[in-house]
Structure formats: structure tokens, C-alpha cells
Design an enzyme around this catalytic site. Structure first.
Site, PDB file in Angstrom:
ATOM      1  N   SER A 132      38.283  41.233  37.416  1.00 16.41           N
ATOM      2  CA  SER A 132      39.518  41.985  37.667  1.00 16.41           C
ATOM      3  C   SER A 132      39.983  41.726  39.098  1.00 16.41           C
ATOM      4  O   SER A 132      39.298  42.090  40.059  1.00 16.41           O
ATOM      5  CB  SER A 132      39.258  43.479  37.475  1.00 16.41           C
ATOM      6  OG  SER A 132      40.353  44.208  37.989  1.00 16.41           O
ATOM      7  N   HIS A 136      41.478  39.130  34.612  1.00 13.99           N
ATOM      8  CA  HIS A 136      42.017  40.449  34.251  1.00 13.99           C
ATOM      9  C   HIS A 136      42.952  40.951  35.353  1.00 13.99           C
ATOM     10  O   HIS A 136      42.582  40.963  36.528  1.00 13.99           O
ATOM     11  CB  HIS A 136      40.833  41.404  34.078  1.00 13.99           C
ATOM     12  CG  HIS A 136      41.192  42.785  33.628  1.00 13.99           C
ATOM     13  ND1 HIS A 136      41.444  43.103  32.306  1.00 13.99           N
ATOM     14  CD2 HIS A 136      41.325  43.955  34.317  1.00 13.99           C
ATOM     15  CE1 HIS A 136      41.700  44.397  32.200  1.00 13.99           C
ATOM     16  NE2 HIS A 136      41.646  44.940  33.406  1.00 13.99           N
ATOM     17  N   ASP A 146      45.267  44.176  36.529  1.00 12.38           N
ATOM     18  CA  ASP A 146      45.525  45.604  36.340  1.00 12.38           C
ATOM     19  C   ASP A 146      46.910  45.961  36.841  1.00 12.38           C
ATOM     20  O   ASP A 146      47.181  45.896  38.049  1.00 12.38           O
ATOM     21  CB  ASP A 146      44.479  46.414  37.128  1.00 12.38           C
ATOM     22  CG  ASP A 146      43.125  46.373  36.470  1.00 12.38           C
ATOM     23  OD1 ASP A 146      43.045  46.678  35.268  1.00 12.38           O
ATOM     24  OD2 ASP A 146      42.141  46.022  37.156  1.00 12.38           O
ATOM     25  N   MET A 153      49.535  48.822  37.437  1.00 12.00           N
ATOM     26  CA  MET A 153      49.584  50.293  37.579  1.00 12.00           C
ATOM     27  C   MET A 153      50.932  50.691  38.171  1.00 12.00           C
ATOM     28  O   MET A 153      51.464  49.990  39.038  1.00 12.00           O
ATOM     29  CB  MET A 153      48.468  50.765  38.515  1.00 12.00           C
ATOM     30  CG  MET A 153      47.071  50.312  38.104  1.00 12.00           C
ATOM     31  SD  MET A 153      45.820  51.061  39.144  1.00 12.00           S
ATOM     32  CE  MET A 153      44.353  50.172  38.603  1.00 12.00           C
ATOM     33  N   HIS A 197      46.349  44.252  31.709  1.00 11.44           N
ATOM     34  CA  HIS A 197      46.031  45.648  31.351  1.00 11.44           C
ATOM     35  C   HIS A 197      47.147  46.533  31.902  1.00 11.44           C
ATOM     36  O   HIS A 197      47.225  46.758  33.110  1.00 11.44           O
ATOM     37  CB  HIS A 197      44.664  45.990  31.965  1.00 11.44           C
ATOM     38  CG  HIS A 197      44.209  47.394  31.750  1.00 11.44           C
ATOM     39  ND1 HIS A 197      43.081  47.898  32.362  1.00 11.44           N
ATOM     40  CD2 HIS A 197      44.708  48.407  30.998  1.00 11.44           C
ATOM     41  CE1 HIS A 197      42.892  49.152  31.990  1.00 11.44           C
ATOM     42  NE2 HIS A 197      43.885  49.492  31.173  1.00 11.44           N
ATOM     43  N   MET A 206      48.722  49.774  32.721  1.00  5.38           N
ATOM     44  CA  MET A 206      48.529  51.211  32.940  1.00  5.38           C
ATOM     45  C   MET A 206      49.856  51.773  33.430  1.00  5.38           C
ATOM     46  O   MET A 206      50.006  52.175  34.589  1.00  5.38           O
ATOM     47  CB  MET A 206      47.402  51.429  33.973  1.00  5.38           C
ATOM     48  CG  MET A 206      46.022  51.169  33.399  1.00  5.38           C
ATOM     49  SD  MET A 206      44.769  50.928  34.679  1.00  5.38           S
ATOM     50  CE  MET A 206      44.968  49.170  34.942  1.00  5.38           C
ATOM     51  N   MET A 219      37.752  52.343  27.888  1.00  3.24           N
ATOM     52  CA  MET A 219      37.642  52.576  29.332  1.00  3.24           C
ATOM     53  C   MET A 219      36.314  53.283  29.610  1.00  3.24           C
ATOM     54  O   MET A 219      35.993  54.298  28.975  1.00  3.24           O
ATOM     55  CB  MET A 219      38.791  53.464  29.846  1.00  3.24           C
ATOM     56  CG  MET A 219      40.153  52.800  29.930  1.00  3.24           C
ATOM     57  SD  MET A 219      40.251  51.247  30.858  1.00  3.24           S
ATOM     58  CE  MET A 219      39.743  51.742  32.511  1.00  3.24           C
ATOM     59  N   GLY A 267      42.788  53.704  37.001  1.00  7.60           N
ATOM     60  CA  GLY A 267      43.555  53.950  38.219  1.00  7.60           C
ATOM     61  C   GLY A 267      42.970  53.318  39.462  1.00  7.60           C
ATOM     62  O   GLY A 267      43.710  52.966  40.380  1.00  7.60           O
ATOM     63  N   ASP A 302      35.702  48.346  30.530  1.00  3.33           N
ATOM     64  CA  ASP A 302      36.351  48.192  31.842  1.00  3.33           C
ATOM     65  C   ASP A 302      36.053  49.424  32.685  1.00  3.33           C
ATOM     66  O   ASP A 302      36.371  50.544  32.280  1.00  3.33           O
ATOM     67  CB  ASP A 302      37.868  48.054  31.615  1.00  3.33           C
ATOM     68  CG  ASP A 302      38.637  47.739  32.885  1.00  3.33           C
ATOM     69  OD1 ASP A 302      38.012  47.436  33.920  1.00  3.33           O
ATOM     70  OD2 ASP A 302      39.887  47.781  32.824  1.00  3.33           O
ATOM     71  N   GLY A 349      33.244  50.201  36.230  1.00  4.86           N
ATOM     72  CA  GLY A 349      31.838  50.410  36.565  1.00  4.86           C
ATOM     73  C   GLY A 349      30.890  49.444  35.883  1.00  4.86           C
ATOM     74  O   GLY A 349      29.702  49.729  35.730  1.00  4.86           O
ATOM     75  N   GLY A 386      35.398  44.230  38.392  1.00  4.89           N
ATOM     76  CA  GLY A 386      36.100  43.993  39.653  1.00  4.89           C
ATOM     77  C   GLY A 386      35.126  43.934  40.805  1.00  4.89           C
ATOM     78  O   GLY A 386      34.778  42.858  41.316  1.00  4.89           O
TER      79      GLY A 386
HETATM   80  C1  DX5 Z   1      40.500  50.510  36.526  1.00  2.00           C
HETATM   81  C2  DX5 Z   1      40.818  49.107  36.145  1.00  2.00           C
HETATM   82  C3  DX5 Z   1      39.688  48.175  36.207  1.00  2.00           C
HETATM   83  C4  DX5 Z   1      39.082  47.983  37.576  1.00  2.00           C
HETATM   84  C5  DX5 Z   1      37.593  47.878  37.392  1.00  2.00           C
HETATM   85  O1  DX5 Z   1      41.589  51.328  36.238  1.00  2.00           O
HETATM   86  O2  DX5 Z   1      41.348  49.055  34.829  1.00  2.00           O
HETATM   87  O3  DX5 Z   1      40.010  46.899  35.635  1.00  2.00           O
HETATM   88  O4  DX5 Z   1      39.536  46.827  38.238  1.00  2.00           O
HETATM   89  O5  DX5 Z   1      36.996  47.895  38.629  1.00  2.00           O
HETATM   90  P1  DX5 Z   1      35.416  48.041  38.822  1.00  2.00           P
HETATM   91  O6  DX5 Z   1      34.790  46.924  38.059  1.00  2.00           O
HETATM   92  O7  DX5 Z   1      35.266  47.936  40.302  1.00  2.00           O
HETATM   93  O8  DX5 Z   1      35.054  49.384  38.266  1.00  2.00           O
HETATM   94 ZN    ZN Z   2      41.599  47.019  33.898  1.00  2.00          ZN
END
Ligand code: DX5
Ligand code: ZN
Length: 220
Positions: free
Chosen positions: A8, A33, A35, A37, A66, A68, A137, A142, A175, A177, A197
Site C-alpha cells: 500500500s 494498492h 488508498d 480517502m 481502494h 474510501m 478490513m 482511514g 487490509d 495491520g 503498508g
Molecule cells: C487503511 C488502508 C490500508 C493501509 C494499511 O485504511 O486501507 O491499505 O495502507 O496500512 P498498514 O499495513 O500500515 O496497516
Molecule cells: Zn487499503
């Protein structure tokens, strides 16, 4: 073992985005990936179609977008034209989710649905032929760098059972953690696509080491 690792870029060093994505690709990343937002569906604001377009120019890897954002249907065309390979929409943002998934497919893009930690698996029941990927998720969306929510492992298993019951070929993605400590349990629960990420772009030994640590954890 067949699986997808999707770094990500939210966690990448944006001053060197092209270089960081190239390093991830060289180290064996399968998808990239992105994100998106909007500061409304989620508190944070990030990237738009222009970033997808820029990434499309520097990599041949599939780009996994993705969304959001509220009213994602208004922006599907822009992300498709920018070069998205997969577009993921939140169930929570789509009053006409069936139509939204169909629109993505009609644009020649692979449709994916995502549900928040607080949304039940049964909302997917009537839709399992309409998406290629379902994203569970494992944090509240976020932000990067949040802690994996362990109770989502049971949800992955329930999703796997639903896909089997409805004879869907869709893949399960996770996605939030995802790192060398959490990835294997997600795989055992039924996920095959892993977004990460921090574990990749913020690995102390670099991007390639981050990807290798995830691969190694899966091959244990
Ligand atoms: C969170 C995103 C993830 C994020 C994951 O809202 O959708 O894609 O980048 O980040 P890590 O892997 O650091 O939890
Ligand atoms: Zn994501």
C-alpha cells in the site's frame, strides 16, 4: 501456495514514490494498492486518479484502487481511465451496491467489495457472483499503521464459508495491520490477498526485506 502481496503506497516515501514502487516490484510485489480517502467517509484525505495515472506510467503491475469515499459511483470512470486494474468499493458507501459493482465490470475493471470491521458478512450473500475479490478490513479504514483486529479472523472464515456455499470463485483480501506476525493466521482463515503498508515501506531493513518477511511468514 498461491497468494498476492499488494504493498500500500500510503506508507511509501512520497518524495520517492516511483523509486519505492520499483523497489517493491523488483522484490516480488504482485499488485500495487492505492488508498483513496476523501475526508468524509474516512477522516483522512489522500490520492486521486492523477496518482493512479502516474503509477500506471511507471509500473506494469496491476493497480488495486481502494475507494474510501462517499458516492464512489461518481468517480469510477476517472479511476478506470487512469489505469486501475481492480476497483474496491465499500459496502457502507453504496446504496446500490449491485449496480456499482456491475458498472465497474462494464468498464473493463475487476470489481471488488470491502466491508468495515463492524459490518456483518451476510451483507455479501446476494452479491457473491458480482465481485472478483472481497476485502475484509482488519482495521477501521482511514490510516496506516493501526493494530490488526484479531476478531476479524473469524470473519474471514465466515466469508470463506459463504463463498464456498454460494459457489463463488472470489478471492479474499485483507487490509490493515498485516505483518509477519498476522499474515499466516489470515491465510489459514481463508485469505489469499494481502495488503501491507507499514510492514513493507517502513521495514527497518528496507522494502525488499519487508516483502521477504511476509513471504517467509507465509511459507513457514
Ligand atoms: C487503511 C488502508 C490500508 C493501509 C494499511 O485504511 O486501507 O491499505 O495502507 O496500512 P498498514 O499495513 O500500515 O496497516
Ligand atoms: Zn487499503
Amino acid at each position: 501456495m498461491t497468494y498476492i502481496i499488494a504493498p500500500s503506497v500510503l506508507a511509501a516515501d512520497l518524495n520517492h514514490l516511483g523509486d519505492q514502487v520499483q523497489q517493491a516490484a523488483d522484490a516480488g510485489a504482485d499488485w500495487i494498492h492505492v488508498d483513496v480517502m476523501d475526508g468524509r467517509f474516512v477522516p483522512n484525505i489522500t490520492f486521486g486518479p492523477n496518482v493512479v495515472k502516474a503509477l500506471r506510467k511507471i509500473t506494469n503491475l496491476p493497480i488495486d484502487v481502494h475507494l474510501m469515499i462517499v458516492e464512489p459511483e461518481k468517480h469510477l470512470r476517472a479511476f478506470a481511465d487512469a489505469g486501475a486494474t481492480h476497483i474496491t468499493v465499500h459496502y457502507e458507501t453504496c446504496p446500490h451496491i449491485h449496480r456499482t459493482l456491475q458498472s465497474i465490470r462494464e468498464m473493463g475493471v475487476s470489481p471488488a467489495i470491502v466491508i468495515n470491521p463492524g459490518t456483518a458478512v451476510n451483507v455479501l450473500h446476494e452479491l457473491t457472483q458480482d465481485f472478483d475479490t472481497v476485502l475484509i478490513m482488519t482495521v477501521n479504514p482511514g490510516f496506516g499503521g493501526q493494530v490488526f483486529i484479531k476478531t476479524m479472523l473469524n470473519k474471514i472464515q465466515l466469508t470463506k464459508a459463504l463463498l464456498t456455499e454460494t459457489k463463488s470463485e472470489a478471492k479474499i483480501q485483507v487490509d490493515g495491520g498485516i505483518d509477519h506476525l498476522t499474515i499466516q493466521a489470515c491465510y489459514e482463515a481463508g485469505a489469499t490477498n494481502f495488503i501491507a503498508g507499514s510492514a513493507i515501506f517502513k521495514h527497518p531493513d528496507g522494502i525488499a526485506a519487508g516483502i521477504k518477511a511476509l513471504q517467509k511468514a507465509l511459507h513457514k
